[in-house]
Design an enzyme around this catalytic site. Sequence first.
Site, PDB file in Angstrom:
ATOM      1  CG  ASP A   8      -1.788   1.168   1.368  1.00 16.51           C
ATOM      2  OD1 ASP A   8      -2.304   1.622   0.341  1.00 16.51           O
ATOM      3  OD2 ASP A   8      -1.961   1.667   2.493  1.00 16.51           O
ATOM      4  N   GLY A  31      -5.114   3.633  -3.540  1.00 23.24           N
ATOM      5  CA  GLY A  31      -6.340   4.313  -3.974  1.00 23.24           C
ATOM      6  C   GLY A  31      -6.088   5.749  -4.379  1.00 23.24           C
ATOM      7  CG  ASP A  32      -3.357   8.460  -2.485  1.00 28.54           C
ATOM      8  OD1 ASP A  32      -4.511   8.460  -2.037  1.00 28.54           O
ATOM      9  OD2 ASP A  32      -2.364   8.810  -1.841  1.00 28.54           O
ATOM     10  NE  ARG A  80      -7.917   8.767  -8.841  1.00 31.16           N
ATOM     11  CZ  ARG A  80      -7.846   9.806  -8.048  1.00 31.16           C
ATOM     12  NH1 ARG A  80      -7.693   9.619  -6.750  1.00 31.16           N
ATOM     13  NH2 ARG A  80      -7.927  11.022  -8.523  1.00 31.16           N
ATOM     14  CG  ASP A 114      -3.813  -1.697   2.923  1.00 26.69           C
ATOM     15  OD1 ASP A 114      -4.050  -1.342   1.765  1.00 26.69           O
ATOM     16  OD2 ASP A 114      -3.361  -0.934   3.795  1.00 26.69           O
TER      17      ASP A 114
END
Length: 1139
Positions: free
Chosen positions: A404, A693-694, A809, A840
Amino acid sequence: MLRRRLNRLFGRDERKVDSRTIYVGHRPCPATEALIPPKFCDNRIVSSKYTVWNFLPKNLFEQFRRIANFYFLIIFLVQVIVDTPTSPVTSGLPLFFVITVTAIKQGYEDWLRHKADNEVNKYLVTVLEDGRRACKESEKIKVGDVVEVVEDETFPCDLILLQSSREDETCFVTTASLDGESNHKTHYTVPDTERNLESLSATIECEQPQPDLYKFVGRMHIYRNNQEPAVRSLGPENLLLKGATLKNTQKIYGVAVYSGMETKMALNYQGKSQKRSAVEKSINAFLLVYLCILVSKALVCTTLKYVWQSRPGQDEPWYNQKTQKEKDTNLYLKMFTDFLSFMVLFNFIIPVSMYVTVEMQKFLGSFFISWDKDFFDPEIQEGALVNTSDLNEELGQVEYVFTDKTGTLTQNNMEFIECCIDGFQYKYADSGSELDGFCVTDGPVSMLQQKAGREKEELFLRALCLCHTVQVKEATGQGDGVADGVEDQVDGVMGLDGETVHPADIRGFIASSPDEVALVKGAMKYGFKFLGTESKNMRVMNRNNDVETYELLHVLNFDPVRRRMSVLVRTKSGDIMLFCKGADSSIFPRVRQDEVDRIRMHVERNATEGYRTLCVAYKLLSSEEYDQADTGLREAKLALQDREEKLMAVYNQVETGMSLIGATAVEDRLQEEAAETMEALQGAGMKVWVLTGDKMETAKSTCYACRLFQRSTELLELTVRTLVDPGRKREERLQELLLDYHKRAVQDAPPVKAGVTRSWSSANQDYGFIIDGATLSLVLNSSPDSNSSCYKSLFLQICQNCTTVLCCRMAPLQKAQIVKMVKTSKGSPITLSIGDGANDVSMILEAHVGIGIKGREGRQAVRNSDYAIPKLKHLKKLLLGHGHLYYVRIAHLVQYFFYKNLCFILPQFLYQFFCGYSQQPLYDAAYLTMYNICFTSMPILANSLLEQHICIEVLMDNAALYRDVAKNAMLRWGPFLYWTLLGVYQGLLFFFGVRFLFSNPALQDNGQVFGNWSFGTIVFTVLVFTVTLKLAMDTRHWTWINHFVIWGSLAFYMFFSFFWGGIIWPFLRQQRLYFVFANMLSSVSAWLIIILLILLSLLPEILLLVLREPRGPHSRQPSEDSLLKTSRSLPSRPCPTST
């Protein structure tokens, strides 16, 4: 659960099929004639596996499902039923030992689970019953009970919030134990409920239990005398989940809606799927080979026995006449019985005790990780945690690392860096008291050193102060401005024109996201201070120290689909304003294009610098627009069916036609030594994939900062942006890009050595691959008319040829899909996932090895992981140090066990050729029983716990050494064949060497000859000394424990042999070894042959050691030669004993 996952996978939402009705306080409502209480489950939590009554049968059933245990059970039963040459004790005792040790271990672990369950179930809670407060155990709570919870207590079941001690009818909750989020969440009471809960007459209609933590749909009917029942909507903001903790609220009352195993926490608990290591699979493969050897030996001996007996006079000699019963026995039945007898005689070639030794090695070895002082973090006062000891050796075999970004590669500690207002950049200077309010602009050069208008500045800062869900906690004193980990001690803040604003007091902020706290603090730096919310009124102090009050009308909550959140507020003048903040991709389509052009360059520059960016917009609503939105929101909130879709439609309708004000940049700093750790992992031959997810720009910048992407790395991008091609379908463009990237990264790339991921020579081009969640959905879940399997295959081949893959994303489910895709690809590479948050957990459970980081996002990842470490930097030592050593140790243990058992049983097989295939055992029953249990087990266990063939410091400094044991190098068929041939050589030498000695008929001074038990005892003595000294020669790291168990085992064998044969034991019908051992050692010839055979057996190993270079650690077998190239050049030095 399966249906939910399938629905999510194929993009379908789950439809509600049923509901439940709950009577608050078990009181009948006026509309009901009689109360028939519905039956719901009790509030007991059960995570244990066994009970007192089923432990024995259930545990035995599970243990005998293992092929080795079942095999030895069959052998034991054959020995009991059939007249076999060895006692049933010889196989029954080792089997009993293995079963007992395993049962004790599993029983202890389940007892701990029972203990944890009882702590929860017996916890005393306060319940309102008939207007009185009564204490009862948590397990006795029923659905419909009104429960009281005080500050810092956890909720005993899922509750609907009815009443709070706070004036604003809210309460604060932390859900770190559920979803990993340690920040505070705000929950609201049901509107218009009675203050006196004794007189409350209400029913709750809600959906049946579902595992989704963020979804809850229901409504509450409140009955009053002679009035229509009032209906109030219930949502996730009203639901308090079991396991969450009440914070900053003195007391709340709630009604139980879900209890026990129907709570969302219980429904989300998944028993971890049993992960099997590559070593265990190799053991099973080797076991099959030795099983084939065993069956072959038994068949050969059975066949030769009947061939030999077919000769005249051999079947029934004059001195051994057959009985009538033997003559009447069916020939084929007798052949089968003989075959079983030979199986029993040779069955010790299968090392049953190896399983318990491996279990003990894993269990005890895991403590070294927990005890390692290098893993201790003084900040959280914790070290490493081992949740699963079965995977220690997998840490030394990792090929793919999935990590992550936020909280793992970065600290998840947000700091406001700068903002952009109307195209002008404002950067706050921490050093000194000067504010650079007119920094470099992202607009044209002619606008350099200009500022936006004062009105736009104040509008932007008001938006930051109003568009959030932050709560303010008043400090108790000047030095106590801390709110549960969020600390704010600002002595003075600067206004936009340079004036200083001194806060009247020190306040702490409570928020569900650290981003929001950073933005509120950022507004404080520029002179606007958020004072808190009181009775739906938000108070803001502007830079003129005037307090502005805004009525909070609605909060349009953030969700990952919209990627934005908004608030509707009413000013004192009566104007209704919408303030919205969110990702640029979700804000830009909803504002004017000319406003976007002024901000876009600033946002993209901040993203490439690694900052998290948010865009801020506003909208002035007319009365008609607000009335329409208000009506739509209230109706959607009351809906039981499709509530989320209806709310989303209203949100999208309101959040259009906005005006863009500016953007913010917040920094999330890299974790300590993140870059060095990633570089070491790549140097060790691992491929690192970042799943986040960024947004792409932020994640790409982090990859560069972590040295996952080098400046020379060519990036292959497969995102929504690259798929845009006017006039063409996205599938066509996707296929074109995949083929192009495949040609560049796979077809045209030079062949790479196995295990090497980064091109160390400048001639080879490194590739990095970038994909986003939307494009990944196209690749994995393509439309039926497209060639989805082809897309997936191309995508996987491209990724496997890239040094680093960045997936941005990503939804949590997509993270797990990526891990599963790689895990099940050709070659079944060993995967490791590491993360710190609840999002996660899916990939941590999916990977072969899951690592949780004890970070800021709670402990959900830690609880679901196999191993937990305080910081990312500890991953380097965990893999390169501990993982490497654990793999080498257990690989040596497995090979050594098969080798020593082959040495043990081969002379027994050869002996049958010289005793007429009569199934005469070569060794005494005591030796057969104790060989694996006592004489040879402790030295290899100590070696497998303490051995360091290379010092751990050398392994840390030379990451390339990790590649030499990759892909199960020490448990391949080559090393296995080496150990097997060594066992065959030594077994032949033991037997024929002693037989050569016995060619002299008189070996004692008195002229007496040795018998068959003396023959077997000499062979056994040579065997025990040889295999133990072989292990001593393999030991590179000596401790007092190694000396004690190796020389102690040999001494114990000598003592036991004298003791066993020197006393007449009354419980033995026949004492075969009476004074045999002492008599044997009285012969000089026996001494000579024992010493000579030991030296000859170890001669190949001695020659290898002599012919090799004398200094530095040496490998155990040919497959490890490459392991030593680096270490040989290093001087020998003592290694620490803590690993």
